[in-house]
Design an enzyme around this catalytic site. Structure first.
Site, PDB file in Angstrom:
ATOM      1  CG  PHE A 182     -46.151  79.641 -37.286  1.00 32.72           C
ATOM      2  CD1 PHE A 182     -45.547  79.938 -38.633  1.00 32.72           C
ATOM      3  CD2 PHE A 182     -47.289  79.020 -36.844  1.00 32.72           C
ATOM      4  CE1 PHE A 182     -46.307  79.345 -39.718  1.00 32.72           C
ATOM      5  CE2 PHE A 182     -47.676  78.134 -38.051  1.00 32.72           C
ATOM      6  CZ  PHE A 182     -47.259  78.405 -39.469  1.00 32.72           C
ATOM      7  CB  CYS A 183     -44.848  85.419 -38.112  1.00 30.99           C
ATOM      8  SG  CYS A 183     -43.947  86.001 -36.857  1.00 30.99           S
ATOM      9  CB  THR A 184     -41.240  85.574 -41.746  1.00 33.83           C
ATOM     10  OG1 THR A 184     -42.116  85.846 -42.569  1.00 33.83           O
ATOM     11  CG2 THR A 184     -39.782  85.335 -42.204  1.00 33.83           C
TER      12      THR A 184
END
Length: 251
Positions: A182-184
């Site tokens: 996951f990331c922004t």
């Protein structure tokens, strides 16, 4: 009163005319009074734009009329003022730098899970097959320090291009587990998931739309802190609101 709509969106798709597209994008965004940044590369588009709601939605309709961007999904948030000071449209080698040219998401995405599935797995601590779930944060260390999923793996990346080396050092720790990168907003974790699968990890997923899309569905469930964003708001809470006092002052 929040009158500024903020949109973040990306798509990995082949763009052979990036320099020509840059000029038309800049002209159209400027005509609609938008501020923010659009990055273009042969591998796709990555944008962060802010403006009044109707002009910004009109611009997105114009962009989606291009078949390469049809159905382009955006993460939305609101603010009292634009969190950008100017409009920039730039052509880059990559829309998110990994320095690994063999990774080409436009040729095919890694499997993704939506926010509802992620929350269900986190509620249980297991995926639907009963395997342990590992949330892998693919963001830079300073971003993670503002907030992340509870118990997430954090390799203290200095920049995203450090990810391949970090995976080589830690791949054995992920074997036999279901890994959700996951990331922004989804762009880094998409590249990361493809790289992990090519490195031989089988049960790897990306969190579709990243933290911001997860916030839209699940709020702050299983998330501690705030999400760092690369604009003048600095962070957004689970309601996608900037920290008090973080919005730019009126010029």
């Amino acid at each position: 009163m929040d009158t500024t709509l903020n949109l973040a969106a990306y798509r990995f798709v082949r763009i052979a005319d990036a320099r020509e597209l840059r000029d038309s994008l800049f002209s159209e965004a400027q005509r609609h009074g938008l501020l923010g940044t659009v990055l273009l590369a042969e591998e796709g588009i990555n944008l962060f734009l802010a403006g009044a709601e109707d002009p910004l939605r009109s611009f997105m309709d114009w962009l989606r009329a291009d078949t390469r961007f049809r159905g382009l999904e955006a993460k939305e948030s609101w603010s009292a003022r634009p969190p950008f000071r100017r409009l920039r449209v730039k052509v880059k080698r990559e829309i998110i730098r990994m320095d690994h040219p063999a990774i080409r998401p436009a040729a095919g995405r890694a499997p993704a899970i939506d926010a509802a599935t992620a929350k269900r797995w986190l509620d249980r601590g297991r995926d639907d097959e009963g395997r342990e779930v590992v949330m892998l944060d693919t963001r830079n260390a300073f971003e993670v320090d503002y907030g992340t999923f509870e118990g997430a793996v954090d390799w203290r990346l200095g920049r995203f291009s450090d990810f391949p080396a970090a995976l080589r050092a830690h791949a054995a720790e992920l074997q036999g587990k279901t890994v959700v990168s996951f990331c922004t907003g989804g762009i880094r974790c998409e590249k990361a998931a493809i790289y992990m699968r090519e490195a031989g990890l089988r049960d790897v997923w990306q969190l579709d739309g990243g933290i911001l899309k997860y916030f839209e569905y699940a709020g702050g469930a299983h998330f501690a802190g705030e999400c760092f964003v690369f604009d003048e708001r600095e962070t957004l809470d689970a309601a996608r609101r900037p920290r008090v006092g973080a919005e730019p002052e009126t010029p």
